[in-house]
Enzyme design. Sequence first.
Site, mmCIF file in Angstrom:
data_model
loop_
_atom_site.group_PDB
_atom_site.id
_atom_site.type_symbol
_atom_site.label_atom_id
_atom_site.label_comp_id
_atom_site.label_asym_id
_atom_site.label_seq_id
_atom_site.Cartn_x
_atom_site.Cartn_y
_atom_site.Cartn_z
ATOM 1 N N TRP A 101 5.082 3.848 0.958
ATOM 2 C CA TRP A 101 3.774 3.369 0.227
ATOM 3 C C TRP A 101 2.975 4.580 -0.484
ATOM 4 C CZ3 TRP A 101 4.788 -0.727 -2.151
ATOM 5 C CH2 TRP A 101 5.396 -1.644 -1.472
ATOM 6 N N ASP A 175 -5.648 3.468 1.533
ATOM 7 C CA ASP A 175 -4.926 1.912 1.117
ATOM 8 C C ASP A 175 -4.524 1.840 2.612
ATOM 9 O OD1 ASP A 175 -2.840 -0.011 0.744
ATOM 10 O OD2 ASP A 175 -1.457 1.590 -0.211
ATOM 11 N N LYS A 199 -1.623 -9.570 3.596
ATOM 12 C CA LYS A 199 -0.991 -9.400 4.756
ATOM 13 C C LYS A 199 -1.788 -10.340 5.778
ATOM 14 C CE LYS A 199 1.341 -6.079 2.734
ATOM 15 N NZ LYS A 199 2.662 -5.870 2.378
#
Length: 368
Positions: A101, A175, A199
């Site tokens: 990511w 992030d 999430k």
Amino acid sequence: MTRPFNFSAGPATLPEDVLKQAAAEMLDWRGSGMGVMEMSHRGKEFISIAQQAEADLREILSIPANYKVLFMQGGAIAENAILPMNLSRGARTDYVITGSWSQKSAKEARTYCDVHVAATNEADLHTRMPAYGSWQLSKDAAYVHVCSNETIHGVEMHELPDLKALGSNAPLVIDCSSHLASRPLDWSRVAVAYGGAQKNIGPSGLTLVIVREDLLGRALPITPSAFDYQTVAKNDSMYNTPPTYAWYIAGLVFQWVKRQTEGHLTGLAAVEARNIAKAALLYDYIDGSGFYENRVAVDCRSRMNVPFFLKNEALNDAFLAGAKEAGLLQLKGHKSVGGMRASVYNAMPLAGVQALVDFMKHFARTHG
């Protein structure tokens, strides 16, 4: 009927209490005669939902008053572009590569600014975090970006870097999609925190951006107005129609977090304690099994995403089939890594992790 345990990395399992409340309110939210999906985002009903959700999130995460909370769209991947549009001014930025990511984040940012890779764990196959003392930070960086939990590789920064101690005056941007609202954040070190909701917080479609006020008003001229942090902040995240239903579900989840207890702990402290216990249960079994393995360095193992491998990978399909039959869903690892992955976000109960461990023991006994 008992629901299966869903170990998906995202969109992920949600608290059952939240789903039941949403179902009960589907056709008529609190006597309004409308479901939330049918409401105007500018009507008093939805504005009350939105304001309560923000207030609860601020309480849960102890967000200081000089930070704006933005409810946006596009997921963390869109923020990979929106962030440099808003904060870089086209100048140099520092990115720390800790997995897939953060690699995507750095790649996207290169369209809008000069990206300097300050540290990377690629040589370690993303199995450990680059030691803070090894970071090569720029003197003039507009910001430093990290992904504090990598869902694919299962590494997590359990303590965020102190950039001033490392010689940088740049704001730290994290992030934190896959651990947002699973643990406290140290706002003395964080200038911007962002993450997709799917999430720990709610359904996909909602992105949270928590940004310090002094960083507003820096957007590049090419920045679309709907993605300009200052514009979004001035309009209370309603410059354009927001993802109203996802925002509503997030608000229910925040209220659920506030209700949680674990011993003498309440709220986020209780949630964090439970997350630590769940991760320890799973890692301890894997490490002692002789049949499974986790390849991540112990000091940076993720509490949220636990990748593991069968030492005999010819048994992978049988493991997944048996797990599904046992009511343990979505355990297949990411295609770029292979193996298995159990995502044990806030809504996964300890009983779910225990059921997984019990199945893993049974599978090892019958196939060892």
